[in-house]
Write a protein that holds these residues in place. Structure first.
Motif, PDB file in Angstrom:
ATOM      1  N   THR A  29      10.685  20.964  14.980  1.00 19.71           N
ATOM      2  CA  THR A  29      11.315  19.968  15.857  1.00 19.71           C
ATOM      3  C   THR A  29      10.578  18.649  15.658  1.00 19.71           C
ATOM      4  OG1 THR A  29      11.771  21.704  17.436  1.00 19.71           O
ATOM      5  CG2 THR A  29      11.923  19.452  18.255  1.00 19.71           C
ATOM      6  N   ARG A  30      11.322  17.583  15.335  1.00 18.92           N
ATOM      7  CA  ARG A  30      10.672  16.295  15.086  1.00 18.92           C
ATOM      8  C   ARG A  30      11.292  15.223  15.975  1.00 18.92           C
ATOM      9  NH1 ARG A  30      10.860  14.862   8.941  1.00 18.92           N
ATOM     10  NH2 ARG A  30       9.942  12.964   9.803  1.00 18.92           N
ATOM     11  N   PHE A  31      10.470  14.297  16.458  1.00 19.76           N
ATOM     12  CA  PHE A  31      10.918  13.297  17.425  1.00 19.76           C
ATOM     13  C   PHE A  31      10.914  11.885  16.870  1.00 19.76           C
ATOM     14  CE2 PHE A  31      11.251  16.230  20.865  1.00 19.76           C
ATOM     15  CZ  PHE A  31      10.370  17.253  20.508  1.00 19.76           C
ATOM     16  N   ASP A  32      10.375  11.711  15.677  1.00 20.38           N
ATOM     17  CA  ASP A  32      10.350  10.352  15.142  1.00 20.38           C
ATOM     18  C   ASP A  32      11.752   9.975  14.658  1.00 20.38           C
ATOM     19  OD1 ASP A  32       9.492  12.559  13.382  1.00 20.38           O
ATOM     20  OD2 ASP A  32       9.776  11.066  11.798  1.00 20.38           O
ATOM     21  N   PRO A  33      12.228   8.757  14.979  1.00 21.53           N
ATOM     22  CA  PRO A  33      13.606   8.354  14.602  1.00 21.53           C
ATOM     23  C   PRO A  33      13.896   8.542  13.118  1.00 21.53           C
ATOM     24  CG  PRO A  33      12.661   6.770  16.131  1.00 21.53           C
ATOM     25  CD  PRO A  33      11.559   7.741  15.765  1.00 21.53           C
ATOM     26  N   ALA A  34      12.848   8.442  12.271  1.00 19.50           N
ATOM     27  CA  ALA A  34      13.083   8.583  10.820  1.00 19.50           C
ATOM     28  C   ALA A  34      13.544  10.002  10.487  1.00 19.50           C
ATOM     29  CB  ALA A  34      11.798   8.255  10.065  1.00 19.50           C
ATOM     30  N   ALA A  35      13.248  10.968  11.374  1.00 17.66           N
ATOM     31  CA  ALA A  35      13.608  12.378  11.083  1.00 17.66           C
ATOM     32  C   ALA A  35      15.110  12.581  11.179  1.00 17.66           C
ATOM     33  CB  ALA A  35      12.894  13.294  12.072  1.00 17.66           C
TER      34      ALA A  35
ATOM     35  N   GLN B  48      32.113  -2.459  25.220  1.00 20.26           N
ATOM     36  CA  GLN B  48      32.724  -3.130  26.375  1.00 20.26           C
ATOM     37  C   GLN B  48      31.675  -3.774  27.282  1.00 20.26           C
ATOM     38  OE1 GLN B  48      32.417   0.045  25.754  1.00 20.26           O
ATOM     39  NE2 GLN B  48      32.365   1.345  27.574  1.00 20.26           N
ATOM     40  N   GLY B  49      30.396  -3.817  26.782  1.00 18.36           N
ATOM     41  CA  GLY B  49      29.317  -4.367  27.604  1.00 18.36           C
ATOM     42  C   GLY B  49      28.510  -3.236  28.218  1.00 18.36           C
ATOM     43  N   GLY B  50      27.321  -3.563  28.680  1.00 13.30           N
ATOM     44  CA  GLY B  50      26.439  -2.518  29.200  1.00 13.30           C
ATOM     45  C   GLY B  50      25.798  -1.760  28.052  1.00 13.30           C
ATOM     46  N   MET B  51      25.115  -0.661  28.424  1.00 16.52           N
ATOM     47  CA  MET B  51      24.444   0.124  27.387  1.00 16.52           C
ATOM     48  C   MET B  51      24.337   1.561  27.848  1.00 16.52           C
ATOM     49  SD  MET B  51      20.548  -1.172  27.867  1.00 16.52           S
ATOM     50  CE  MET B  51      20.953  -2.874  27.477  1.00 16.52           C
ATOM     51  N   VAL B  52      24.017   2.443  26.897  1.00 20.76           N
ATOM     52  CA  VAL B  52      23.791   3.856  27.230  1.00 20.76           C
ATOM     53  C   VAL B  52      22.376   4.205  26.780  1.00 20.76           C
ATOM     54  CG1 VAL B  52      24.794   4.676  25.026  1.00 20.76           C
ATOM     55  CG2 VAL B  52      24.739   6.178  27.008  1.00 20.76           C
ATOM     56  N   THR B  53      21.660   4.958  27.617  1.00 22.74           N
ATOM     57  CA  THR B  53      20.272   5.323  27.311  1.00 22.74           C
ATOM     58  C   THR B  53      20.233   6.731  26.747  1.00 22.74           C
ATOM     59  OG1 THR B  53      19.438   3.902  29.065  1.00 22.74           O
ATOM     60  CG2 THR B  53      17.965   5.652  28.303  1.00 22.74           C
ATOM     61  N   LEU B  54      19.548   6.862  25.604  1.00 20.85           N
ATOM     62  CA  LEU B  54      19.505   8.189  24.970  1.00 20.85           C
ATOM     63  C   LEU B  54      18.136   8.449  24.349  1.00 20.85           C
ATOM     64  CD1 LEU B  54      19.860   7.427  21.710  1.00 20.85           C
ATOM     65  CD2 LEU B  54      22.236   7.193  22.399  1.00 20.85           C
ATOM     66  N   SER B  55      17.821   9.738  24.186  1.00 19.51           N
ATOM     67  CA  SER B  55      16.624  10.101  23.410  1.00 19.51           C
ATOM     68  C   SER B  55      17.101  10.823  22.158  1.00 19.51           C
ATOM     69  CB  SER B  55      15.690  10.973  24.238  1.00 19.51           C
ATOM     70  OG  SER B  55      16.410  11.971  24.917  1.00 19.51           O
ATOM     71  N   THR B  56      16.298  10.841  21.119  1.00 20.28           N
ATOM     72  CA  THR B  56      16.738  11.394  19.830  1.00 20.28           C
ATOM     73  C   THR B  56      15.665  12.337  19.298  1.00 20.28           C
ATOM     74  OG1 THR B  56      15.704   9.597  18.586  1.00 20.28           O
ATOM     75  CG2 THR B  56      17.987   9.270  19.268  1.00 20.28           C
ATOM     76  N   LEU B  57      16.129  13.359  18.600  1.00 16.37           N
ATOM     77  CA  LEU B  57      15.212  14.298  17.945  1.00 16.37           C
ATOM     78  C   LEU B  57      15.975  15.110  16.895  1.00 16.37           C
ATOM     79  CD1 LEU B  57      14.577  17.302  20.329  1.00 16.37           C
ATOM     80  CD2 LEU B  57      16.221  15.534  20.817  1.00 16.37           C
ATOM     81  N   ALA B  58      15.195  15.780  16.043  1.00 18.17           N
ATOM     82  CA  ALA B  58      15.816  16.609  14.995  1.00 18.17           C
ATOM     83  C   ALA B  58      15.343  18.055  15.174  1.00 18.17           C
ATOM     84  CB  ALA B  58      15.415  16.094  13.620  1.00 18.17           C
ATOM     85  N   ILE B  59      16.307  18.951  15.361  1.00 13.99           N
ATOM     86  CA  ILE B  59      16.034  20.405  15.371  1.00 13.99           C
ATOM     87  C   ILE B  59      16.483  20.869  13.984  1.00 13.99           C
ATOM     88  CG2 ILE B  59      16.376  22.600  16.602  1.00 13.99           C
ATOM     89  CD1 ILE B  59      15.519  20.535  18.560  1.00 13.99           C
TER      90      ILE B  59
ATOM     91  N   HIS C  39      28.102   6.450  15.136  1.00 19.00           N
ATOM     92  CA  HIS C  39      27.531   5.094  15.252  1.00 19.00           C
ATOM     93  C   HIS C  39      26.749   4.754  13.980  1.00 19.00           C
ATOM     94  CE1 HIS C  39      25.347   1.648  16.809  1.00 19.00           C
ATOM     95  NE2 HIS C  39      26.163   1.644  17.854  1.00 19.00           N
ATOM     96  N   PRO C  40      26.922   3.532  13.451  1.00 16.21           N
ATOM     97  CA  PRO C  40      26.255   3.169  12.178  1.00 16.21           C
ATOM     98  C   PRO C  40      24.735   3.262  12.211  1.00 16.21           C
ATOM     99  CG  PRO C  40      27.415   1.275  13.138  1.00 16.21           C
ATOM    100  CD  PRO C  40      27.840   2.475  13.911  1.00 16.21           C
ATOM    101  N   ARG C  41      24.149   3.239  13.416  1.00 16.96           N
ATOM    102  CA  ARG C  41      22.679   3.342  13.481  1.00 16.96           C
ATOM    103  C   ARG C  41      22.197   4.768  13.153  1.00 16.96           C
ATOM    104  NH1 ARG C  41      19.433  -0.643  15.721  1.00 16.96           N
ATOM    105  NH2 ARG C  41      20.513  -2.453  16.575  1.00 16.96           N
ATOM    106  N   PHE C  42      23.128   5.749  13.192  1.00 13.79           N
ATOM    107  CA  PHE C  42      22.750   7.135  12.841  1.00 13.79           C
ATOM    108  C   PHE C  42      23.195   7.397  11.403  1.00 13.79           C
ATOM    109  CE2 PHE C  42      20.950   8.602  16.716  1.00 13.79           C
ATOM    110  CZ  PHE C  42      21.601   7.915  17.740  1.00 13.79           C
ATOM    111  N   GLY C  43      22.232   7.308  10.481  1.00 16.41           N
ATOM    112  CA  GLY C  43      22.553   7.335   9.047  1.00 16.41           C
ATOM    113  C   GLY C  43      23.277   8.580   8.578  1.00 16.41           C
TER     114      GLY C  43
END
Ligand SMILES: N[C@H](CCC[C@H](N)C(=O)O)C(=O)O
Length: 294
Positions: free
Chosen positions: A123-129, A154-165, A192-196
């Motif tokens: 399990t890795r938590f660094d965004p590069a994973a 549409q404005g505003g934002m969503v809060t999320l955490s990311t990890l790789a299993i 989303h384009p930020r998720f390669g």
């Protein structure tokens, strides 16, 4: 060519399981899409392929294909069905089994009560994973977890955490999963384009420190009744945010999973169900599938 297959599910996440050891199976994205198609094919969330391993310590290789044809790193619910299938098909009597996945080895064990326990691997938590491009995103820290703020169109934002299993996950905390915007936010974040490599999107509701409710919009499929790696991702995130304590019962629309995490070792326990077996002419299926208007 005729393929033997078995239809299975793990807490409602459903699979076509193929023995690539006893029969020559060459899987392609088009064949996976045709098999998984709910009307024209057999229908499934994922295709699971059992193969001879290349890793010296593995008993088998475990490959996973999403309904959209993409091959992916891991499938938690599928891994429980994998070991049940291997034993039922008498490919091996070894228990526990070791399976080779894209990022290493996992250990699978059928228990006396007919449930299956899986050591889910790294399990890795660094965004590069994942990968996840965090450039320019505001973020905050909650205990051990970094929370990223993703702007919404549409404005505003969503809060999320990311990890790789092994496979990539984004986890959102919601008050009530029954009213969570899974159908809109799910696909927006999944591609989303930020998720390669795209991402699986989990919507987690904390019931108490040992119990969550979870819905997952899966990469390459859409919302499924249950997602094993998604359950692991939600629990690991919740523990790192100081919201949960191991073990955690994960209530999904397809059934209950139990996740244990001590900060390094992630274990999942849950059901594996064989529904039926059959055979299919894969070349005819793909030929008919290609005739449909898309
Ligand atoms: N859709 C996932 C693969 C299947 C995961 C899920 N079915 C599970 O039980 O972990 C992905 O693209 O990474």
């Amino acid at each position: 060519m005729i393929w033997q297959f078995t239809k299975m599910h793990g807490a409602g996440n459903d699979f076509i399981v193929l023995d690539g050891v006893s029969q020559p199976i060459e899987m392609t994205p088009e064949r996976a899409r045709a098999l998984a198609h709910r009307q024209l094919g057999i229908g499934a969330d994922q295709i699971l392929l059992v193969e001879t391993p290349s890793h010296p310590e593995a008993d088998f290789r475990y490959r996973i294909f999403n309904a959209d044809g993409s091959e992916v790193e891991h499938c938690g619910n599928g891994s429980r069905c994998f070991v049940r299938f291997v034993h039922e098909q008498r490919l091996s009597r070894r228990n526990p089994l070791r399976a080779e996945i894209a990022t290493g080895l996992i250990t699978l064990e059928e228990k006396e009560d007919n449930s299956v326990t899986v050591d889910m691997g790294v399990t890795r938590f660094d965004p590069a994973a994942l990968p996840f491009d965090t450039e320019g995103l505001s973020h905050s820290q909650e205990h051990e977890e970094t929370l990223w703020n993703l702007p919404l169109p549409q404005g505003g934002m969503v809060t999320l955490s990311t990890l790789a299993i092994s496979n990539p996950h984004a986890v959102l905390l919601v008050d009530n999963i029954d009213t969570a915007p899974v159908a809109t936010l799910g696909p927006f974040i999944e591609s989303h384009p930020r998720f390669g490599n795209r991402v699986n999107v989990g919507f987690m509701q904390v019931v108490n420190r040992h119990h969550i409710r979870l819905r997952v919009y899966e990469r390459g499929v859409g919302e499924t009744l249950s997602c094993g790696t998604g359950a692991c991702a939600a629990v690991a995130t919740g523990i790192r945010r100081g919201l949960l304590d191991s073990p955690v019962t994960v209530q999904t629309r397809g059934g209950l999973l139990t996740i244990e995490w001590n900060g390094t070792q992630l274990k999942m326990t849950g059901p594996a169900t064989t529904v039926f077996s059959g055979q299919i002419d894969i070349d005819k299926l793909v030929k008919d599938f290609c005739l449909k208007d898309e």
